[in-house]
Structures are given as C-alpha cells and as structure tokens.
Design an enzyme around this catalytic site. Structure first.
Site, PDB file in Angstrom:
ATOM      1  N   ARG A 293      -2.017   2.787 -11.211  1.00 44.58           N
ATOM      2  CA  ARG A 293      -3.119   2.035 -10.626  1.00 44.58           C
ATOM      3  C   ARG A 293      -3.322   2.518  -9.197  1.00 44.58           C
ATOM      4  O   ARG A 293      -2.416   2.407  -8.371  1.00 44.58           O
ATOM      5  CB  ARG A 293      -2.819   0.527 -10.640  1.00 44.58           C
TER       6      ARG A 293
ATOM      7  N   HIS B 214     -10.329  -1.813  -2.723  1.00 49.53           N
ATOM      8  CA  HIS B 214      -9.073  -2.379  -2.223  1.00 49.53           C
ATOM      9  C   HIS B 214      -9.173  -2.442  -0.687  1.00 49.53           C
ATOM     10  O   HIS B 214      -8.456  -1.766   0.029  1.00 49.53           O
ATOM     11  CB  HIS B 214      -7.875  -1.544  -2.693  1.00 49.53           C
TER      12      HIS B 214
ATOM     13  N   GLU C 196      -8.005  -8.624  -4.996  1.00 53.54           N
ATOM     14  CA  GLU C 196      -7.711  -9.798  -4.169  1.00 53.54           C
ATOM     15  C   GLU C 196      -8.858 -10.244  -3.267  1.00 53.54           C
ATOM     16  O   GLU C 196      -8.729 -10.219  -2.044  1.00 53.54           O
ATOM     17  CB  GLU C 196      -6.465  -9.537  -3.315  1.00 53.54           C
TER      18      GLU C 196
ATOM     19  N   ASN D 130      -1.950 -10.100  -9.100  1.00 53.90           N
ATOM     20  CA  ASN D 130      -0.974  -9.619  -8.124  1.00 53.90           C
ATOM     21  C   ASN D 130      -0.106 -10.803  -7.737  1.00 53.90           C
ATOM     22  O   ASN D 130      -0.608 -11.835  -7.272  1.00 53.90           O
ATOM     23  CB  ASN D 130      -1.667  -9.079  -6.871  1.00 53.90           C
TER      24      ASN D 130
ATOM     25  N   TYR E 282       3.759 -12.057  -6.039  1.00 53.92           N
ATOM     26  CA  TYR E 282       4.977 -11.667  -5.315  1.00 53.92           C
ATOM     27  C   TYR E 282       5.970 -12.795  -5.124  1.00 53.92           C
ATOM     28  O   TYR E 282       7.167 -12.561  -5.047  1.00 53.92           O
ATOM     29  CB  TYR E 282       4.606 -11.129  -3.922  1.00 53.92           C
TER      30      TYR E 282
ATOM     31  N   GLU F  92       0.243  -6.051  -9.634  1.00 54.22           N
ATOM     32  CA  GLU F  92       1.181  -5.774  -8.543  1.00 54.22           C
ATOM     33  C   GLU F  92       2.321  -6.771  -8.614  1.00 54.22           C
ATOM     34  O   GLU F  92       2.094  -7.963  -8.849  1.00 54.22           O
ATOM     35  CB  GLU F  92       0.531  -5.951  -7.156  1.00 54.22           C
TER      36      GLU F  92
HETATM   37  C1  GBH Z   1      -0.869  -7.226  -1.820  1.00 52.50           C
HETATM   38  O1  GBH Z   1      -1.367  -8.493  -1.495  1.00 52.50           O
HETATM   39  C2  GBH Z   1      -1.879  -6.146  -1.513  1.00 52.50           C
HETATM   40  O2  GBH Z   1      -2.797  -5.987  -2.589  1.00 52.50           O
HETATM   41  C3  GBH Z   1      -1.222  -4.817  -1.225  1.00 52.50           C
HETATM   42  O3  GBH Z   1      -2.159  -3.918  -0.723  1.00 52.50           O
HETATM   43  C4  GBH Z   1      -0.064  -5.023  -0.263  1.00 52.50           C
HETATM   44  O4  GBH Z   1       0.555  -3.829   0.127  1.00 52.50           O
HETATM   45  C5  GBH Z   1       0.932  -5.935  -0.948  1.00 52.50           C
HETATM   46  O5  GBH Z   1       0.314  -7.161  -1.137  1.00 52.50           O
HETATM   47  C6  GBH Z   1       2.178  -6.224  -0.129  1.00 52.50           C
HETATM   48  O6  GBH Z   1       1.883  -6.993   0.975  1.00 52.50           O
HETATM   49  O7  GBH Z   1       1.296 -11.680   6.954  1.00 52.50           O
HETATM   50  O8  GBH Z   1       1.810 -13.998   6.705  1.00 52.50           O
HETATM   51  O9  GBH Z   1      -0.476 -13.304   7.074  1.00 52.50           O
HETATM   52  C7  GBH Z   1      -0.515  -9.579  -1.813  1.00 52.50           C
HETATM   53  C8  GBH Z   1      -0.942 -10.860  -1.138  1.00 52.50           C
HETATM   54  C9  GBH Z   1      -1.606 -11.658   0.954  1.00 52.50           C
HETATM   55  C10 GBH Z   1       0.626 -11.056   0.656  1.00 52.50           C
HETATM   56  C11 GBH Z   1      -1.453 -11.600   2.457  1.00 52.50           C
HETATM   57  C12 GBH Z   1       0.805 -10.981   2.155  1.00 52.50           C
HETATM   58  C13 GBH Z   1       0.035 -11.730   4.297  1.00 52.50           C
HETATM   59  C14 GBH Z   1       0.629 -12.971   4.785  1.00 52.50           C
HETATM   60  N1  GBH Z   1      -0.728 -10.767   0.291  1.00 52.50           N
HETATM   61  N2  GBH Z   1      -0.098 -11.868   2.836  1.00 52.50           N
HETATM   62  S1  GBH Z   1       0.800 -12.988   6.528  1.00 52.50           S
END
Ligand code: GBH
Length: 511
Positions: free
Chosen positions: A113, A158, A204, A335, A337, A408
């Site tokens: 991807r 993206h 996203e 996505n 995490y 993701e």
């Molecule tokens: C993904 O978003 C992205 O699609 C990808 O590009 C990125 O590399 C990956 O996450 C890892 O971060 O810093 O406290 O403001 C996942 C959702 C939303 C998670 C924004 C991190 C930032 C929180 N992301 N969040 S903060």
C-alpha cells in the site's frame, strides 16, 4: 468540582481499573491459546501487505516536475516539525523503489500500500496538464510490483495536497476542491487502473479535519476557525470521495475489474464504567471518529450524536450528495493503532471546540502509573491488542458486516540517537505488538468479522509528520547517518517466518 462530583469521578476510575484487568485476563487466555499463529491460520485469500505514504518516504521533493504540497510548506514553518527536519529526501524511495520492492518480495508480503503524490501528477493541482515524469514514475513502481507478484493498493490522497490548491482557494474548506480531486482521481484510474485493482480515495479524513483544521498540528496548520472548519473539511472530503467513486464505478470498474474504498482511522473507545454517561461518552467518541465518515456512507447522514452536539456547524448533504455517498465503498480500510478508556466529562467552556472536549474524556494512564497497555515511542500509542478485536466487531455490527482491510497497524520506537544499531534492530516490543494484534484480528475473524487483509505500518522508518525522524515505525530500519541504508529489524524476520512458514522454515533474508 463539588465534593460529590469529585468522589464520583474517583469511584469511576477505580471501576475502570477493575474493568481493564478483567478484559486483559480474558484476552490473555484467548491469546495464549492462539500462539504461535502463522499465515495458514488466516483465510487463503487474506492479503498480507506493508504500507507507506508518498510524502513520508519518497523524497525527491523538487525533482521531475513535482509541484509543492502543503506539507512541503508546513515543514518550512519554524517550530512545526519537532526536529526541524523536512521530507526533501525522506528515505529516498523515489530513487530506491526497486530495492524496496525487492525487500517486500523477500519478506513474503503479497501487497504494497503506497500513495500517489497528487502534485507529481498535477503540479498545481488544477488538473489541466499532466506531468509526464510523475506518471512515468508511478508506472515504473506499479510495473516493478507486478513483476514481483505484489498487488499494489494505491491511496490517492495521503495528506499531501498540492500547495496551490490551498493557497489559491483554501484547500479542503472550499467545495471547489471536489472537482479537482475528481479530475486527479480519474487521471489515476485511466493511467494506472489496468494494473491497479485496489484503490483508496482518501487516507484518514479525520486527521485532515481535526489536525489540519482544528489543532493545527498537521498541514495546513489551521486553528483560527476550529469550531467550524473541521466539519466543512470533512464534508468536502466525503463529497470528493463519493465523486471519485462514482466516476470509477461508471467508467472503469467493469472494464478494469477493481475495487475502491475509503481509509478511516479509529482508536477503540472502551467505556470506563457501566455508568450510562460513560457508555454514552465512549459511543459518542466512536461516532466522532468513525461514524462521522461511515454513517453518511451506510446510512445517508451524520450520526445523531454529532447533529445534536454540533447543530449548524455540521454541514448538510443534498439529496444528490446522499445518493452518491450511499454505499460508495467496496471495502472499509481501517487504520488502527491503539485504544482508550473513555469517561464522561462535562462540556467545559474553556474549550472552544468540541474536539477538545472529547480529548479530555480519554484515559490511558492511572494514578500510580498503570497504563492501558505498554507504551510505544509516541506519547499517544499504547499496545492494546484486545482493542482491535472489539473495534472490528463493532464495525461489523454497526455497518452490517462490510469487508474490512486493516490498512495500517504498527508501533514506533523513540530514536534518541543513543542506542546502538544492534539494539534498534532487535525490536522485540514490535514483534510482540504484531503477534498480539494479529491474534486479535484472527479472533475477530472467528467472531464473524469480514476482514480481508492486513497491512503493517510501516515498511520503513520514515518521516513521521510533525515528529520528523525522531520516531521509527518501520519493520525495516533506515540508517539516516549512513546513506539511508536499509536493515531489516527482528520484526521483519518475524513476518518472513510468519508468512513463509509453509514454504521454507529456514528461509533467510539474504541482506
Ligand atoms: C497514521 O495515522 C498515518 O496514516 C500515518 O501516515 C502515520 O505515519 C501513522 O499514523 C503513525 O503515526 O501527536 O498527539 O497530536 C494514525 C492516526 C492520528 C495517530 C494523529 C497520531 C497524532 C496525535 N494518527 N495522531 S498527537
């Protein structure tokens, strides 16, 4: 806060810890019964892949006619990127795509991807003149993947909006953007769709809305109208998605035989207690992350909870919009995490937007230091494998069992520049993250969720947006000090064994 409210809050926190431990115990017993898993435990047509995004890996930011994007401009604003870095070179995948694709193949993944940089195709975003060098590059990448029997999963957007579209018209706040996105999307379908069978319109939309136009942490860094702009931005992304899908379905799908979807991001929200207000707060949070995008697609309008909280700030869909949006996905890309417990908090007049009110409701750490899961490198990321099972089941139930790809999933290490290479390469915690999350995905499939694929984020360490190069999400290490050399981490070897168990147990990565 009165004494009463205070003591209520603390009871609720104690309930939360008990609940957490109970969920963990239950998960531990399922998990230990499942280990070790391998590829054979998943359905034969299940797709395993790795993911990246153009801006985070490509570099070559001013080569071959590429136009600038809002992220190029954002990295130049002092203080926006924590290590003061930019993505001019990033990890240079623009020039090293062959080597990277070779690695993907060796590890045994069958899908990659990646995203297309809009401003490589149309440097000013306007869609009048295609940049032949940009098109040539993605043709090369796609052909190299197909040569190695790796399916391309292509994200059209993206986050790297052509800068001109922001400067000349405000970017996603302006409804005009829908037509420019449609031209760009159609250009990609007609240029690459003979070989690309899996399309993702937008990655996203939630993040562009809230971090791009409310907190200002992401490009374009808007904060000025944080109670209104995020909702407009989300609305226009939905309309752009629907328009692109309608073009694909009318003109390309039959001929090319592909599928198209939207990628949403969502944490799992677990109510901290069984109290009604906590359960409502957790449900509302899921509405504000997921329902915001999926309810219009499956039910024709925004969730009730959003309509109630936001009133006139929430734009309205016309009948035509609703028609276009209805069922405008072949699959949901998810996505995912991490997870949070959620406890109701009263609206606070100090918070001028609803987004921040909700942030105040999340709990990941208790007094005394117990956390919802083991902490990764980034402050927001805790390992909570049981969360993905709950989320997949929630999506299946709410949206009538749609096909889902996990587009993701992964975790990061902090790079403080002090750890020796050997240590950075032996990423035991990441291996246990993947084991746990894959076991939970496996369990969700057994529960009945229609999960079709899984993509690890990320193939490589890369430019982690506002955190620059200080966080490493890769299963392959990139040596920023030595010519951007790639070194597979233990997690890459773990995937190799997991994926190729049936082929050759002793297969080694010759690297
Ligand atoms: C993904 O978003 C992205 O699609 C990808 O590009 C990125 O590399 C990956 O996450 C890892 O971060 O810093 O406290 O403001 C996942 C959702 C939303 C998670 C924004 C991190 C930032 C929180 N992301 N969040 S903060």
């Amino acid at each position: 806060m009165g004494t009463n409210a205070k003591s209520m809050a603390s009871t609720s926190i104690i309930d939360g810890l008990e609940k957490k431990r109970k969920i963990e115990d239950e998960w531990r017993s399922i998990y230990s019964a499942k280990q070790p898993l391998n590829r054979q435990d998943f359905p034969p047509h299940f797709t395993f892949g790795v993911a990246t995004a153009a801006f985070q890996v490509e570099g070559a930011s001013r080569e071959d006619g590429r136009g600038l994007s809002i992220w190029d401009a954002f990295t130049l604003v002092p203080g926006k990127i924590c290590d003061g870095s930019n993505a001019d070179i990033a990890v240079d995948q623009y020039h090293r795509y062959k080597e990277d694709i070779e690695l993907i193949a060796k590890l045994g993944f069958k899908a990659y991807r990646f995203s297309i940089s809009w401003s490589r195709i149309f440097p000013d975003g306007l869609g009048t003149k295609i940049n032949p060098e940009g098109k040539r590059h993605y043709n090369n990448v796609i052909n190299a993947l197909i040569d190695k029997d790796i399916q391309p999963y292509v994200t059209l957007y993206h986050w790297d909006l052509p800068l001109n579209l922001f400067e000349s018209m405000g970017g996603w706040v302006n409804e005009e953007i829908v037509k420019y996105f449609a031209v760009y999307a159609e250009t990609c379908f007609s240029s690459f769709g003979d070989r690309v069978k899996n399309w993702i319109t937008i990655n996203e939309p939630l993040q562009t809305a809230v971090n791009g136009y409310c907190t200002g942490v992401y490009a374009p860094g808007r904060r000025e109208h944080s109670s209104g702009e995020p909702y407009l931005v989300a609305h226009h992304q939905l309309l752009a998605h629907a328009e692109a899908v309608s073009i694909y379905n009318k003109k390309y799908k039959d001929k090319q035989g592909g599928q198209i979807g939207l990628v949403v991001d969502c944490e799992w929200s677990e109510a901290l207690s069984d109290r009604v207000e906590d359960r409502n707060a957790a449900a509302r949070r899921l509405d504000f992350q997921l329902g915001w995008y999926l309810d219009p697609i499956y039910y024709g309008d925004y969730p009730k909870s959003m309509q109630e909280k936001l009133g006139d700030f929430l734009p309205k869909f016309s009948e035509r919009d609703k028609e276009l949006l209805k069922n405008s996905v072949d699959f949901i890309g998810l996505n995912h995490y991490t997870a949070r417990f959620v406890r109701h908090a009263a609206d606070n007049p100090e918070h001028n937007d609803f987004y921040r009110v909700q942030e105040a409701e999340r709990i990941a750490e208790w007094e005394g230091g117990e956390t919802i899961g083991e902490k990764a490198g980034s402050s927001w990321l805790y390992m909570v494998p049981w969360g993905v099972r709950k989320l997949l089941n929630y999506i299946s139930l709410r949206y009538n069992n749609p096909p889902i790809y996990i587009t993701e999933n992964g975790m990061d290490d902090e790079d403080d520049g002090m750890s020796p290479l050997d240590e950075m390469l032996d990423d035991k915690l990441r291996v246990s993250y993947y084991k746990g999350y894959l076991a939970a995905v496996h369990q969700a499939i057994r529960d009945g969720a229609d999960v079709r694929g899984y993509f690890a984020w990320s193939l490589l360490d890369n430019f982690e947006w506002q955190l620059g190069y200080t966080k490493r999400f890769g299963i392959i290490y990139v040596d920023y000090k030595n010519g951007l050399e790639r070194h597979p981490k233990s997690s890459a070897y773990w995937f190799l064994r997991f994926l190729k168990a049936e082929e050759d147990k002793n297969d080694k990565l010759d690297y």
